[in-house]
Design an enzyme around this catalytic site. Structure first.
Site, short mmCIF file in Angstrom:
data_model
loop_
_atom_site.label_atom_id
_atom_site.label_comp_id
_atom_site.label_asym_id
_atom_site.label_seq_id
_atom_site.Cartn_x
_atom_site.Cartn_y
_atom_site.Cartn_z
N SER A 177 4.82 2.25 7.94
CA SER A 177 4.49 1.10 7.10
C SER A 177 5.67 0.69 6.23
CB SER A 177 3.30 1.42 6.21
OG SER A 177 2.13 1.57 6.96
N ASP A 227 0.09 -7.73 1.58
CA ASP A 227 0.42 -6.31 1.58
C ASP A 227 1.93 -6.08 1.56
OD1 ASP A 227 -0.06 -3.58 1.50
OD2 ASP A 227 -0.19 -3.37 3.68
N HIS A 270 0.81 -1.22 0.00
CA HIS A 270 0.00 0.00 0.00
C HIS A 270 0.85 1.27 0.00
CE1 HIS A 270 0.50 -0.19 4.50
NE2 HIS A 270 0.51 1.12 4.35
#
Length: 304
Positions: free
Chosen positions: A155, A79, A48
């Protein structure tokens, strides 16, 4: 005080050794974090982070230098993504053995939350093997839960043990919660990254089951030669698992003669299978049997 000083010194050394392998991942619509997997520039991050504008990626090194980067591939069910930065001779971080990851152990997150480069936070592994369902229906399996502070921008950054090994890749936090973050385990990251580097994608085959990992009772563990297996919770009608005769409460012990101890093992072995036909080692009501299934490409977000 001497023990506290020793802990402080050790953490300082850990950060100094690990930080050069942690990078910022920048694009026109946002930013995140990543880590060098190989000296020739392969960077592991979250999907993402990079999929919004994959043609305009920049990797920011520890010293502030920027390098152009290209997307190698991404995998939505985990992911995870790999990009490659221009250059070579980059420092790397090793991935931890899954057997060394324990609830309660100290871990450290390094990343770029809100573009605050190389921010460090300390916490513990709060739980392992969590299953998280994303808003789009994708199920993230085998996640590590931690209370180390993770914010937007973390992230794709590493969650490190006290030896400087990556135990997970920081991925998400629960909105409106405090101290509840999740990381994709290093076990999952290792095989997904390997396939992305080799093939640029993960070709997923599915059986059509919902499943969960379970600990085997001692006597059963001795008989089967493994401590864990995957229990079938549901079999979807018209799927390869249904055609093969799998049933709820079956214990899946192996695929193609390789042991299955977790849902991640199941997904990995299905992705690595070269042929459509796979051999399943199943325990049903105390009796062990072999089952053949013809796996198909996964078309919806199920466990496996």
């Amino acid at each position: 005080m001497k023990l506290l000083q020793q802990l402080s010194d050790d953490l300082e050394s850990l950060v100094a050794g690990a930080a050069p392998a942690v990078v910022g991942v920048e694009h026109a619509r946002g930013h995140g974090t990543g880590l060098f997997l190989t000296p020739d520039g392969y960077v592991l991050t979250n999907r993402h982070v990079v999929m919004r504008t994959p043609k305009r990626l920049v990797v920011q090194l520890h010293n502030g230098e920027e390098r152009r980067a290209t997307l190698v591939g991404g995998d939505a069910p985990t992911d995870l993504a790999v990009v490659r930065a221009e250059g070579d001779d980059f420092p790397t971080l090793p991935l931890a053995d899954p057997e060394t990851v324990k609830v309660g152990q100290l871990v450290m997150a390094i990343g770029n939350p809100f573009r605050l480069e190389q921010s460090v936070s300390l916490g513990v592994v709060s739980a392992i093997n969590r299953s998280i369902t994303l808003p789009d229906g994708v199920i993230l399996e085998g996640m590590l839960q931690t209370d180390a502070a993770i914010n937007p921008g973390n992230s794709g950054g590493p969650l490190l043990d006290t030896h400087g090994r990556v135990v997970g890749l920081n991925t998400l936090v629960l909105p409106y919660a405090q101290g509840i973050g999740f990381a994709v385990s290093a076990t999952t990251a290792a095989w997904v990254a390997g396939l992305l580097i080799q093939r640029g994608r993960v070709d997923r085959k599915f059986l059509g089951i919902a499943a969960t990992a379970v600990n085997l009772e001692p006597a059963l563990a001795r008989d089967t030669g493994q401590l864990r297996a995957v229990r079938v919770l549901k079999v979807q009608e018209g799927t390869p698992a249904d055609d093969a005769g799998l049933q709820p409460d079956d214990l899946l012990l192996g695929i193609n003669s390789r042991p299955v101890n977790s849902v991640d093992d199941l997904q990995r072995l299905m992705a690595l299978a070269n042929d459509e036909a796979v051999h399943l080692d199943v325990l049903r009501k105390g009796r062990r049997k072999g089952v053949s299934a013809r796996a198909r490409k996964r078309i919806e977000p199920v466990a496996a």
